[in-house]
Design a protein around this motif. Structure first.
Motif, PDB file in Angstrom:
ATOM      1  N   TYR A 131       0.836  -1.219   0.000  1.00  0.00           N
ATOM      2  CA  TYR A 131       0.000   0.000   0.000  1.00  0.00           C
ATOM      3  C   TYR A 131       0.864   1.259   0.000  1.00  0.00           C
ATOM      4  O   TYR A 131       0.671   2.166  -0.833  1.00  0.00           O
ATOM      5  N   ARG A 132       1.819   1.318   0.904  1.00  0.00           N
ATOM      6  CA  ARG A 132       2.615   2.538   1.040  1.00  0.00           C
ATOM      7  C   ARG A 132       3.474   2.772  -0.203  1.00  0.00           C
ATOM      8  O   ARG A 132       3.557   3.910  -0.695  1.00  0.00           O
ATOM      9  N   ASP A 133       4.081   1.728  -0.723  1.00  0.00           N
ATOM     10  CA  ASP A 133       4.919   1.894  -1.911  1.00  0.00           C
ATOM     11  C   ASP A 133       4.095   2.376  -3.101  1.00  0.00           C
ATOM     12  O   ASP A 133       4.550   3.229  -3.884  1.00  0.00           O
ATOM     13  N   TYR A 134       2.879   1.853  -3.220  1.00  0.00           N
ATOM     14  CA  TYR A 134       2.037   2.265  -4.351  1.00  0.00           C
ATOM     15  C   TYR A 134       1.656   3.743  -4.242  1.00  0.00           C
ATOM     16  O   TYR A 134       1.724   4.475  -5.244  1.00  0.00           O
ATOM     17  N   VAL A 135       1.263   4.192  -3.063  1.00  0.00           N
ATOM     18  CA  VAL A 135       0.842   5.586  -2.904  1.00  0.00           C
ATOM     19  C   VAL A 135       2.011   6.537  -3.127  1.00  0.00           C
ATOM     20  O   VAL A 135       1.879   7.575  -3.794  1.00  0.00           O
ATOM     21  N   ILE A 136       3.165   6.183  -2.606  1.00  0.00           N
ATOM     22  CA  ILE A 136       4.339   7.051  -2.766  1.00  0.00           C
ATOM     23  C   ILE A 136       4.738   7.167  -4.234  1.00  0.00           C
ATOM     24  O   ILE A 136       5.098   8.251  -4.717  1.00  0.00           O
ATOM     25  N   ALA A 137       4.665   6.054  -4.960  1.00  0.00           N
ATOM     26  CA  ALA A 137       5.028   6.082  -6.377  1.00  0.00           C
ATOM     27  C   ALA A 137       3.966   6.777  -7.210  1.00  0.00           C
ATOM     28  O   ALA A 137       4.278   7.468  -8.193  1.00  0.00           O
ATOM     29  N   THR A 138       2.700   6.639  -6.851  1.00  0.00           N
ATOM     30  CA  THR A 138       1.609   7.266  -7.603  1.00  0.00           C
ATOM     31  C   THR A 138       1.597   8.775  -7.400  1.00  0.00           C
ATOM     32  O   THR A 138       1.296   9.534  -8.328  1.00  0.00           O
ATOM     33  N   LEU A 139       1.932   9.231  -6.193  1.00  0.00           N
ATOM     34  CA  LEU A 139       1.931  10.663  -5.862  1.00  0.00           C
ATOM     35  C   LEU A 139       3.338  11.067  -5.434  1.00  0.00           C
ATOM     36  O   LEU A 139       3.646  11.194  -4.240  1.00  0.00           O
ATOM     37  N   PRO A 140       4.236  11.270  -6.394  1.00  0.00           N
ATOM     38  CA  PRO A 140       5.630  11.588  -6.050  1.00  0.00           C
ATOM     39  C   PRO A 140       5.813  12.942  -5.377  1.00  0.00           C
ATOM     40  O   PRO A 140       6.882  13.226  -4.827  1.00  0.00           O
ATOM     41  N   GLN A 141       4.769  13.804  -5.400  1.00  0.00           N
ATOM     42  CA  GLN A 141       4.882  15.117  -4.765  1.00  0.00           C
ATOM     43  C   GLN A 141       4.748  15.060  -3.246  1.00  0.00           C
ATOM     44  O   GLN A 141       4.996  16.051  -2.549  1.00  0.00           O
ATOM     45  N   LEU A 142       4.359  13.896  -2.684  1.00  0.00           N
ATOM     46  CA  LEU A 142       4.132  13.785  -1.237  1.00  0.00           C
ATOM     47  C   LEU A 142       5.441  13.842  -0.457  1.00  0.00           C
ATOM     48  O   LEU A 142       6.446  13.241  -0.852  1.00  0.00           O
ATOM     49  N   ASN A 165       3.284  -3.578  -8.184  1.00  0.00           N
ATOM     50  CA  ASN A 165       2.449  -3.282  -7.015  1.00  0.00           C
ATOM     51  C   ASN A 165       1.041  -2.859  -7.425  1.00  0.00           C
ATOM     52  O   ASN A 165       0.068  -3.191  -6.749  1.00  0.00           O
ATOM     53  N   ARG A 166       0.934  -2.141  -8.551  1.00  0.00           N
ATOM     54  CA  ARG A 166      -0.389  -1.696  -8.986  1.00  0.00           C
ATOM     55  C   ARG A 166      -1.263  -2.881  -9.368  1.00  0.00           C
ATOM     56  O   ARG A 166      -2.478  -2.900  -9.073  1.00  0.00           O
ATOM     57  N   ALA A 167      -0.690  -3.877 -10.000  1.00  0.00           N
ATOM     58  CA  ALA A 167      -1.462  -5.072 -10.371  1.00  0.00           C
ATOM     59  C   ALA A 167      -1.978  -5.782  -9.125  1.00  0.00           C
ATOM     60  O   ALA A 167      -3.136  -6.247  -9.087  1.00  0.00           O
ATOM     61  N   ILE A 168      -1.151  -5.837  -8.098  1.00  0.00           N
ATOM     62  CA  ILE A 168      -1.585  -6.468  -6.839  1.00  0.00           C
ATOM     63  C   ILE A 168      -2.692  -5.649  -6.188  1.00  0.00           C
ATOM     64  O   ILE A 168      -3.684  -6.190  -5.682  1.00  0.00           O
ATOM     65  N   ILE A 169      -2.541  -4.346  -6.227  1.00  0.00           N
ATOM     66  CA  ILE A 169      -3.542  -3.455  -5.619  1.00  0.00           C
ATOM     67  C   ILE A 169      -4.879  -3.586  -6.341  1.00  0.00           C
ATOM     68  O   ILE A 169      -5.951  -3.648  -5.699  1.00  0.00           O
ATOM     69  N   VAL A 170      -4.856  -3.632  -7.658  1.00  0.00           N
ATOM     70  CA  VAL A 170      -6.105  -3.739  -8.428  1.00  0.00           C
ATOM     71  C   VAL A 170      -6.835  -5.017  -8.078  1.00  0.00           C
ATOM     72  O   VAL A 170      -8.075  -5.031  -7.906  1.00  0.00           O
ATOM     73  N   LYS A 171      -6.099  -6.143  -7.996  1.00  0.00           N
ATOM     74  CA  LYS A 171      -6.720  -7.416  -7.641  1.00  0.00           C
ATOM     75  C   LYS A 171      -7.300  -7.369  -6.227  1.00  0.00           C
ATOM     76  O   LYS A 171      -8.417  -7.842  -5.975  1.00  0.00           O
ATOM     77  N   LYS A 172      -6.545  -6.764  -5.304  1.00  0.00           N
ATOM     78  CA  LYS A 172      -6.991  -6.711  -3.913  1.00  0.00           C
ATOM     79  C   LYS A 172      -8.225  -5.832  -3.747  1.00  0.00           C
ATOM     80  O   LYS A 172      -9.166  -6.179  -3.011  1.00  0.00           O
ATOM     81  N   GLN A 173      -8.258  -4.705  -4.437  1.00  0.00           N
ATOM     82  CA  GLN A 173      -9.419  -3.823  -4.289  1.00  0.00           C
ATOM     83  C   GLN A 173     -10.643  -4.401  -4.988  1.00  0.00           C
ATOM     84  O   GLN A 173     -11.778  -4.103  -4.600  1.00  0.00           O
TER      85      GLN A 173
END
Length: 393
Positions: A131-142, A165-173
């Motif tokens: 989760y954390r790696d995906y959010v940090i990579a998706t929003l690099p301005q954070l 990580n995004r593929a895992i996140i999509v499956k999980k959500q």
């Protein structure tokens, strides 16, 4: 449904003299608001908007707030992040304790280049793997995620593993969305069964008790129902007649006409009985405006009203109201009332030793006059008026 009204906004803008057009900060928390509306049209200059602890299910109608820097929508019913692209100045977004399961909806924040802090603690998405790696990579301005600083090495590593990580996140959500649909059906059935059970209970108190003791899940539907029950409870409490004990009207006079001694304000006082006057010293509040004090001097009593509380004192001898004086100390604020007696008490003069300061002949005259008055013959006819009862036969 509770909406954002102009009356509510003006009530919450007292710090800005109830002017909403120039408002830069407003707190609308704990108002059971369900829909965000009107605020972007009334308060274009908003920089801080606090909407935590409400029942908001969707982020909407905020795209005109170009100066908004901090948005707090914690503890609401939000399930996805959307409609914030127009908030160009958004720096901090707090989504604590919502129901966000669609983590990929955060990709809508990529164009919010000023976004530096994001809080998602307490949402279902934080339990997803990576989760954390995906959010940090998706929003690099954070610079901070969930109140934890984002390091440069952490960001570089997250960017390298973003596709995986995004593929895992999509499956999980997707799995979480299925569970959420099942939860909606399950909760609806539970609420229907609970409503039927409560409908069979005649006693209102037992019906309310049955609702609060029933087991429930943590979901938006249950939060809405709990808020509805709280609202009904407040309405019942407001409409219930207040059985306050009747206030006893304090009488100022006895049935015979004698004035009572009263001190409703419990003010300290001193009352002195001199030979030719009474002296009343009343310790009223030092900084109390004199216009809030009313003094009424009567022949057999004096009444002082201080902030609608009555101080009344009666005396044994009549006084002359027109010759009495009222003064107030500029230092202590105390009130001094000097009441001139109608008749001088010569016996009191003698007892207080005034005769000692006189010449022996003058003192003897005073004593003689007193003795003559005390030894005088009593005329019974002046005490008892003649009776109208006819003589006995």
């Amino acid at each position: 449904m509770v909406l954002i009204t102009e009356k509510l906004v003006r009530k919450k803008s007292e710090h800005n003299e109830r002017l909403i057009s120039t408002l830069e900060e407003i707190s609308l928390h704990q108002e059971d608001i369900e829909v965000i509306d009107h605020i972007q049209n009334w308060c274009r200059d908003l920089k801080i908007l606090l909407l935590q602890s409400n029942l908001i299910a969707r982020l909407e109608n905020l795209h005109k707030l170009k100066r908004l820097e901090y948005l707090n929508v914690a503890i609401n019913n939000i399930e996805r992040v959307e409609n914030l692209e127009g908030c160009e100045s958004l720096t901090k977004l707090d989504l604590t304790l919502n129901f966000i399961g669609e983590l990929t909806s955060l990709e809508s924040l990529r164009d919010n280049h000023n976004l530096r802090e994001l809080v998602l603690i307490g949402n279902p998405c934080v339990d997803y793997p990576h989760y954390r790696d995906y959010v940090i990579a998706t929003l690099p301005q954070l610079n901070s995620l969930d109140c934890v600083e984002v390091t440069l090495s952490e960001r570089l590593q997250a960017l390298r593993s973003l596709p995986k990580n995004r593929a895992i996140i999509v499956k999980k959500q997707a799995d979480q969305a299925i569970e959420r649909d099942e939860q909606r059906i399950r909760v609806e059935q539970q609420q229907s069964a609970l409503a039927e059970h409560c409908a069979g209970i005649e006693d209102e108190e037992e019906r309310i008790k049955a609702f609060w003791q029933a087991k429930s899940e943590h979901c938006p539907e249950i939060r809405m129902e709990i808020a509805r029950q709280h609202r009904l409870g407040r309405e019942r409490h407001e409409t219930k007649p207040q059985l306050d004990p009747p206030k006893r009207d304090r009488s100022l006079f006895a049935p015979c006409g004698r004035p009572y001694n009263l001190n409703q304000g419990k003010l300290p006082f001193n009352f002195q009985d001199e030979a030719d006057y009474y002296l009343l010293q009343l310790e009223v509040y030092k900084h109390l405006d004199t216009s809030l004090i009313d003094v009424d001097v009567q022949p057999i009593y004096t009444r002082v009203t201080v902030k609608k509380k009555i101080f009344q004192i009666s005396y044994n001898e009549e006084v002359k109201p027109d010759q009495s004086t009222i003064q107030r100390s500029q230092i202590t604020g105390h009130l001094m009332i000097k009441l001139k007696k109608l008749n001088v008490n010569e016996l009191l003069i003698y007892k207080k030793g005034s005769a000692k300061s006189l010449a022996p002949s003058d003192a003897g005259k005073i004593v003689g006059n007193l003795e003559d008055k005390l030894r005088g013959t009593v005329d019974i006819s002046n005490i008892f008026p003649p009776s109208d009862v006819p003589d006995l036969i």
